[in-house]
Design an enzyme around this catalytic site. Structure first.
Site, PDB file in Angstrom:
ATOM      1  N   GLU A   1     -15.442 -43.795  -1.312  1.00  0.00           N
ATOM      2  CA  GLU A   1     -14.395 -43.649  -0.317  1.00  0.00           C
ATOM      3  C   GLU A   1     -14.300 -44.824   0.648  1.00  0.00           C
ATOM      4  OE1 GLU A   1     -15.062 -40.648  -2.545  1.00  0.00           O
ATOM      5  OE2 GLU A   1     -16.650 -40.983  -1.071  1.00  0.00           O
TER       6      GLU A   1
ATOM      7  N   GLU B   1     -19.601 -30.655   3.055  1.00  0.00           N
ATOM      8  CA  GLU B   1     -18.215 -30.595   2.586  1.00  0.00           C
ATOM      9  C   GLU B   1     -17.555 -29.242   2.854  1.00  0.00           C
ATOM     10  OE1 GLU B   1     -20.353 -33.681   0.049  1.00  0.00           O
ATOM     11  OE2 GLU B   1     -20.782 -31.646   0.771  1.00  0.00           O
TER      12      GLU B   1
ATOM     13  N   GLY C   1     -18.561 -40.894   0.790  1.00  0.00           N
ATOM     14  CA  GLY C   1     -19.620 -41.553   0.037  1.00  0.00           C
ATOM     15  C   GLY C   1     -19.150 -42.940  -0.350  1.00  0.00           C
ATOM     16  N   SER C   2     -19.843 -43.542  -1.290  1.00  0.00           N
ATOM     17  CA  SER C   2     -19.545 -44.934  -1.657  1.00  0.00           C
ATOM     18  C   SER C   2     -18.130 -45.105  -2.199  1.00  0.00           C
ATOM     19  CB  SER C   2     -20.561 -45.426  -2.693  1.00  0.00           C
ATOM     20  OG  SER C   2     -20.584 -44.550  -3.825  1.00  0.00           O
TER      21      SER C   2
ATOM     22  N   HIS D   1      -9.192  -3.588  -1.668  1.00  0.00           N
ATOM     23  CA  HIS D   1     -10.582  -4.047  -1.764  1.00  0.00           C
ATOM     24  C   HIS D   1     -11.499  -2.939  -2.248  1.00  0.00           C
ATOM     25  CE1 HIS D   1     -14.055  -6.437   0.380  1.00  0.00           C
ATOM     26  NE2 HIS D   1     -14.157  -6.444  -0.924  1.00  0.00           N
TER      27      HIS D   1
ATOM     28  N   HIS E   1     -16.378 -36.960  -1.160  1.00  0.00           N
ATOM     29  CA  HIS E   1     -17.028 -37.916  -2.044  1.00  0.00           C
ATOM     30  C   HIS E   1     -17.012 -37.430  -3.486  1.00  0.00           C
ATOM     31  CE1 HIS E   1     -19.585 -40.916  -3.646  1.00  0.00           C
ATOM     32  NE2 HIS E   1     -20.690 -40.192  -3.667  1.00  0.00           N
TER      33      HIS E   1
ATOM     34  N   GLY F   1     -12.412 -13.848   1.322  1.00  0.00           N
ATOM     35  CA  GLY F   1     -13.514 -12.923   1.122  1.00  0.00           C
ATOM     36  C   GLY F   1     -14.873 -13.579   1.057  1.00  0.00           C
TER      37      GLY F   1
END
Length: 527
Positions: free
Chosen positions: A29, A48, A26-27, A282, A71, A402
């Site tokens: 970066e 992302e 984004g701006s 689990h 960003h 998971g």
């Protein structure tokens, strides 16, 4: 000598071999990305989460540390579902998020966050925003070193964008040039203790985890198993495959509950667990962790993994060196045999729908011998382990935490890391939607991943858990009407459907012969 923080950071990355950058910028970066070096490779993702999964897959398959450029806090936050996977997979990714002008962060102006460093905690090994522009390069170096030291894992740095053009001082070169070495071996006395324990054992058994495969120690695990005449189990909920599944000593995949693991392992007097937690349960099936006459020894290079285990004695030691040293030190036994593993009979296809067994069997028979499997189809796990043979290191990757969203884009990163091998991504139709934008990146870079979508039109894992937990009256979890062929074509990926084995085999043959990404929508059913 680098003149600015940006130039110095690129030199730091270059010296660490970190020339792959996965990003969705984004701006904030753009100041870092301007004058992007020609020897760096930028992999753009459309979301992302997909960016993080591609970097995760690349890190696991290459052993290198990728940079992930996101960003601000917004981008970091959106990636955190998959960031959790990098923790469990021990992937050494470094996340660099952009920050607003340093002097205005406290005002919380647009796309700024006064608490940026706190956002990814406690998932990351390290998360910081330099307290001054003079500390940018050292902070980046700290993140890189920590990510790469065992236990490997993600690190995060937030940098105000006006820091990048600030000049560096005369000490920056010292920071860039330093190296950090990890621990490499057991102490001699500890090795002798372990050797003696194994030699005295009447019926030893191995339980191997993802760190065996991650440290390229599979062959050493095989050698140890053969010298001991010991069966080798894979630890429950595997993210990687640490032992060849076509080896006669391969016992199978441990179940993910206390009672069943205890029943299987208590048949032995010594259990050696290497490179896995003890244990990642689990399902709730309680019982005593281990039988009265059984001792468990745990070898891990993760101190937290060792400290939180509720039973067994542990050694904090490098996995690869320990397995290799033990394989040479233990006595050879020639009077033991490992019972053959039982394989269930394959399922039967239905009109217009295939059993998952059929799909995995076709992939096994048509794909290359060294094909890499990236699996995120929870409800078909039994079919996969019953019908796919894995004989080469780095041949299996799956979600470690998971959650969903790792598999499809991770396959893209893994194919980038392993251009000499073919990757097949076996993805459930529910899972696929979490990372579907990864298809665009595969098409953009012409990466020949074969995506096989298991279209059973329901969240099968939820249905299974509903049966296990006896939860009635839940909302429906069906997923009708998703046309993955149309979606794939929209992203620029060639695609076709298969409703029976003949169609599937023809489609797979075409896909593996192609030098571009291909998606196959395999119509399956859920029992």
């Amino acid at each position: 000598m680098a003149a600015t923080n940006r130039e110095a950071t690129y030199e730091l990355l270059r010296r660490r071999g970190m020339t792959k950058v996965f990003g969705n910028p984004g701006s904030n970066e753009l100041q870092f990305l301007k004058d992007f070096p020609e020897d760096f490779h930028y992999i753009l993702g459309l979301h992302e989460g997909a960016v993080m999964a591609m970097a995760d897959g690349y890190a696991q398959a290459s052993g290198e540390i990728p940079l992930v450029s996101l960003h601000s806090a917004a981008g970091t936050g959106t990636s955190m579902g998959v960031l959790a996977n990098t923790v469990q997979s021990k992937s050494p990714v470094v996340v660099l998020s952009g920050q607003q002008l340093r002097d205005m962060v406290g005002q919380e102006i647009m796309v700024s966050s006064a608490h940026a460093a706190q956002l990814p905690q406690p998932l990351t090994k390290f998360s910081a925003e330099p307290l001054s522009a003079n500390d940018v390069v050292r902070t980046m170096a700290q993140a890189i070193h920590l990510a790469g030291l065992h236990p490997k894992g993600p690190a995060h740095v937030s940098i105000p964008h006006d820091d990048w053009d600030r000049p560096v001082d005369e000490n920056t070169d010292l920071t860039i040039s330093r190296t950090v070495q990890d621990a490499t071996s057991l102490a001699p006395g500890q090795l002798q203790e372990l050797t003696d324990l194994l030699d005295r054992a009447v019926s030893p058994v191995l339980v191997l985890g993802p760190e065996v495969d991650a440290t390229h120690a599979n062959e050493a695990a095989v050698a140890l198993s053969e010298r001991l005449g010991a069966p080798a189990w894979i630890a429950p909920s595997p993210a990687r495959c640490p032992f060849p599944t076509n080896h006669p000593n391969f016992a199978g995949l441990l179940p993910a509950n206390v009672a069943d693991i205890s029943s299987l392992l208590s048949q032995h007097d010594l259990v050696l667990v290497v490179g896995a937690p003890v244990f990642r349960y689990h399902h709730d099936k309680p019982g005593r962790y281990l039988g009265e006459g059984t001792r468990l020894i745990h070898v891990s290079q993760d101190p937290e993994e060792i400290a939180r285990a509720p039973f067994g004695d542990a050694y904090l030691a490098p996995v690869a060196d320990t397995l290799s040293a033990l394989a040479e030190a233990v006595q050879v036994r020639s009077d033991t045999t490992v019972p053959a593993r039982s394989i269930p009979a394959p399922g039967t296809d239905q009109p217009g729908r295939m059993h998952p067994d059929t799909v995995f069997r076709a992939i096994q028979e048509i794909g290359p011998d060294d094909v890499i499997h990236v699996v995120e189809s929870t409800s078909t796990a039994e079919s996969f382990w019953s019908h796919v043979e894995l004989s080469t290191q780095g041949s299996f990757y799956s979600a470690a935490a998971g959650g969903l969203g790792f598999g499809l884009p991770a396959a893209v990163g893994i194919q980038l890391a392993q251009p000499g091998r073919r990757v097949v991504a076996e993805i459930g139709d529910g899972s696929a939607n979490f990372g579907i934008t990864g298809l665009w990146s595969a098409a953009r870079h012409q990466l020949p991943v074969v995506f096989v979508i298991f279209r059973n039109e329901t969240y099968g894992a939820l249905v299974n858990f509903g049966r296990r937990l006896d939860t009635l009256g839940t909302p429906p979890f069906d997923l009708p009407g998703i046309d993955f062929v149309a979606i794939a074509k929209g992203y620029g990926v060639r695609a076709e459907s298969a409703t029976n084995e003949a169609e599937l085999r023809a489609a797979l043959t075409r896909a593996f012969n192609a030098q571009e990404p291909v998606l196959i929508e395999a119509f399956t059913y859920f029992e």
